[in-house]
Design a protein around this motif. Sequence first.
Motif, mmCIF file in Angstrom:
data_model
loop_
_atom_site.group_PDB
_atom_site.id
_atom_site.type_symbol
_atom_site.label_atom_id
_atom_site.label_comp_id
_atom_site.label_asym_id
_atom_site.label_seq_id
_atom_site.Cartn_x
_atom_site.Cartn_y
_atom_site.Cartn_z
ATOM 1 N N LEU A 219 0.510 -1.027 -0.528
ATOM 2 C CA LEU A 219 0.036 0.081 -0.140
ATOM 3 C C LEU A 219 0.843 1.134 -0.166
ATOM 4 N N GLY A 220 2.020 1.317 0.749
ATOM 5 C CA GLY A 220 2.994 2.503 0.192
ATOM 6 C C GLY A 220 3.343 2.918 1.560
ATOM 7 N N PRO A 221 4.393 4.187 1.459
ATOM 8 C CA PRO A 221 4.809 4.665 2.977
ATOM 9 C C PRO A 221 3.589 4.911 3.517
ATOM 10 N N GLU A 222 2.573 5.108 4.459
ATOM 11 C CA GLU A 222 2.646 5.415 4.843
ATOM 12 C C GLU A 222 1.964 4.203 5.444
ATOM 13 N N SER A 223 1.206 3.386 4.596
ATOM 14 C CA SER A 223 0.304 1.732 5.098
ATOM 15 C C SER A 223 1.678 1.180 5.899
ATOM 16 N N LEU A 224 2.827 1.170 5.622
ATOM 17 C CA LEU A 224 4.400 0.905 6.473
ATOM 18 C C LEU A 224 4.736 1.350 7.894
ATOM 19 N N ASP A 225 4.897 2.643 7.679
ATOM 20 C CA ASP A 225 4.919 2.731 9.414
ATOM 21 C C ASP A 225 3.439 2.338 10.256
ATOM 22 N N ARG A 226 2.648 1.985 9.522
ATOM 23 C CA ARG A 226 1.669 1.572 10.579
ATOM 24 C C ARG A 226 1.982 0.242 11.099
ATOM 25 N N SER A 227 1.939 -0.439 9.437
ATOM 26 C CA SER A 227 2.491 -2.343 9.427
ATOM 27 C C SER A 227 4.054 -2.302 10.604
ATOM 28 N N TRP A 228 4.921 -1.285 10.579
ATOM 29 C CA TRP A 228 5.863 -1.321 11.606
ATOM 30 C C TRP A 228 5.713 -1.581 12.848
ATOM 31 N N ARG A 229 4.309 -1.235 13.234
ATOM 32 C CA ARG A 229 3.929 -0.837 14.369
ATOM 33 C C ARG A 229 3.238 -2.124 14.892
ATOM 34 N N LEU A 230 2.626 -2.926 14.475
ATOM 35 C CA LEU A 230 2.606 -3.672 14.369
ATOM 36 C C LEU A 230 2.993 -5.321 14.415
ATOM 37 N N LEU A 231 4.551 -4.968 14.534
ATOM 38 C CA LEU A 231 4.785 -6.389 14.693
ATOM 39 C C LEU A 231 5.301 -6.266 15.508
ATOM 40 N N ALA A 232 5.369 -7.937 15.859
ATOM 41 C CA ALA A 232 5.853 -8.395 17.057
ATOM 42 C C ALA A 232 7.633 -8.794 16.929
ATOM 43 N N PRO A 233 7.883 -8.554 18.402
ATOM 44 C CA PRO A 233 9.631 -9.330 18.687
ATOM 45 C C PRO A 233 9.859 -9.885 17.587
ATOM 46 N N GLY A 234 10.857 -9.437 16.512
ATOM 47 C CA GLY A 234 11.150 -10.624 15.643
ATOM 48 C C GLY A 234 10.719 -11.318 14.327
ATOM 49 N N GLY A 235 9.970 -9.966 14.592
ATOM 50 C CA GLY A 235 9.310 -9.361 13.240
ATOM 51 C C GLY A 235 9.379 -8.954 12.078
ATOM 52 N N SER A 236 9.067 -9.367 10.378
ATOM 53 C CA SER A 236 8.967 -9.125 10.109
ATOM 54 C C SER A 236 8.375 -8.816 9.129
ATOM 55 N N LEU A 237 8.997 -7.127 8.408
ATOM 56 C CA LEU A 237 7.641 -6.616 7.311
ATOM 57 C C LEU A 237 7.694 -6.772 5.638
ATOM 58 N N HIS A 238 7.140 -7.049 4.905
ATOM 59 C CA HIS A 238 7.763 -7.083 3.249
ATOM 60 C C HIS A 238 6.601 -5.971 2.215
ATOM 61 N N ALA A 239 7.500 -5.030 2.044
ATOM 62 C CA ALA A 239 6.796 -3.588 1.563
ATOM 63 C C ALA A 239 6.790 -4.362 -0.688
ATOM 64 N N TYR A 240 6.024 -4.464 -1.048
ATOM 65 C CA TYR A 240 6.020 -4.550 -2.906
ATOM 66 C C TYR A 240 4.956 -4.272 -3.340
ATOM 67 N N GLY A 241 5.189 -4.083 -4.550
ATOM 68 C CA GLY A 241 3.750 -2.625 -5.564
ATOM 69 C C GLY A 241 4.254 -1.801 -4.805
ATOM 70 N N SER A 242 3.499 -1.208 -4.108
ATOM 71 C CA SER A 242 3.684 0.096 -4.000
ATOM 72 C C SER A 242 2.227 0.866 -4.494
ATOM 73 N N SER A 243 1.175 0.585 -4.639
ATOM 74 C CA SER A 243 -0.211 1.330 -4.997
ATOM 75 C C SER A 243 0.482 3.063 -5.072
ATOM 76 N N ALA A 244 1.317 3.395 -4.025
ATOM 77 C CA ALA A 244 1.229 4.987 -3.552
ATOM 78 C C ALA A 244 2.048 5.223 -5.246
ATOM 79 N N THR A 245 2.927 4.519 -6.355
ATOM 80 C CA THR A 245 3.443 5.121 -7.213
ATOM 81 C C THR A 245 2.476 6.079 -8.215
ATOM 82 N N LEU A 246 1.018 5.317 -8.008
ATOM 83 C CA LEU A 246 -0.091 5.572 -8.789
ATOM 84 C C LEU A 246 -0.702 6.906 -8.173
ATOM 85 N N HIS A 247 -0.069 8.051 -7.216
ATOM 86 C CA HIS A 247 -1.026 9.330 -6.756
ATOM 87 C C HIS A 247 0.206 10.863 -6.783
ATOM 88 N N ASP A 248 1.369 10.120 -7.100
ATOM 89 C CA ASP A 248 2.660 10.735 -7.289
ATOM 90 C C ASP A 248 2.596 11.710 -8.854
#
Length: 349
Positions: A219-248
């Motif tokens: 979903l893009g940068p702003e969603s990544l910030d929220r996702s990062w805060r939902l990770l458990a210790p030792g968890g991993s966040l994987h960004a791909y695609g990025s629909s935000a590219t269509l709104h710039d």
Amino acid sequence: MSIPTTGTEIVLTGLGGTEVVTTRRSAPPAPGPHGVLVRVEATGVSFAEVQMLRGRYPAQPKFPFVPGYDLVGEVVAVGSAVTGWRPGQRVAAMPRTGAWAEYAEIRDAELVSVPDGVEADDAAAMIVNGVTAWQMLHRAANIRSGQTMLVHGVGGGVGVLLAKLGLAAGARVIGTASASRHEELRDIGIELIDHRTEDVDARVAELAPGGVDAIFDPLGPESLDRSWRLLAPGGSLHAYGSSATLHDDGPWWRPYLGLTRRLARWELARLLGRTGGRRARMYYIRPNAQFRTDLARLFRMVASGQLRPLVAERLPLESAARALDLHISGSRTGRILLIPGLSPDRAGA
């Protein structure tokens, strides 16, 4: 088999919406020394083509060009230096462009054999979406039985396969999707959150109070910030695609700059021991040897009945503009496919 004299192909003529999607007839190329001419049986519609329409895809060809990221088809002719393929064999490939056509030339080293018993639709739904899901789950996140994962946009082509493969690995899957998709997705075994009417962060915290072990976020940068805060210790966040590219409206690379800055900041914090073992990565699919190995594995899973991709819609090749509109609308669950030679009265799921 002889090389046909003409075939249909779809062309993007310039920047814009689906009004720049045109159809033309042209002669298929005679394959070069390492080329393989393939009669296309099915080709997918992906986020990449939407980006290309708007000039937002990294290093895309100059207009006009034939789009089409992946294909499944039958070998028609081979070049003089080709030894591993012969006419009549069924193959798959990810050329990134050129697949929205009745015939496409692919370099011999880029092909993957499609096993007997695997339908063209199922094979085409696995190429980009399946390999993306498999590699993020098993090569990047190393998901294990008993872990909890969150899939944003779980109703999309990649999202559905992330969920299916995660469940097959013994993981618990939480997914965000609009309410109209919940009935179909709930049957798969996903714990669903309506991102339009519910507080996603609060619901995830309620379902997984200790945090989530892996999050997959297109979903893009702003969603990544929220996702990062939902990770458990030792968890991993994987960004791909990025629909935000269509709104710039700036250069195509500007949205990726925001992603890169976040990832670099989190990686530095991880190296300094400040993230509790949490990590974040950007995923990008590459048509290399690892890609071909993983696609062959997925084809075997489909052939054995272990995995069944979800095809949302089958449309004639000439209906590419409508297929893009459907993809952009987000109203379909699973992969949208273009089928050369399909009559309009046979189109549908």
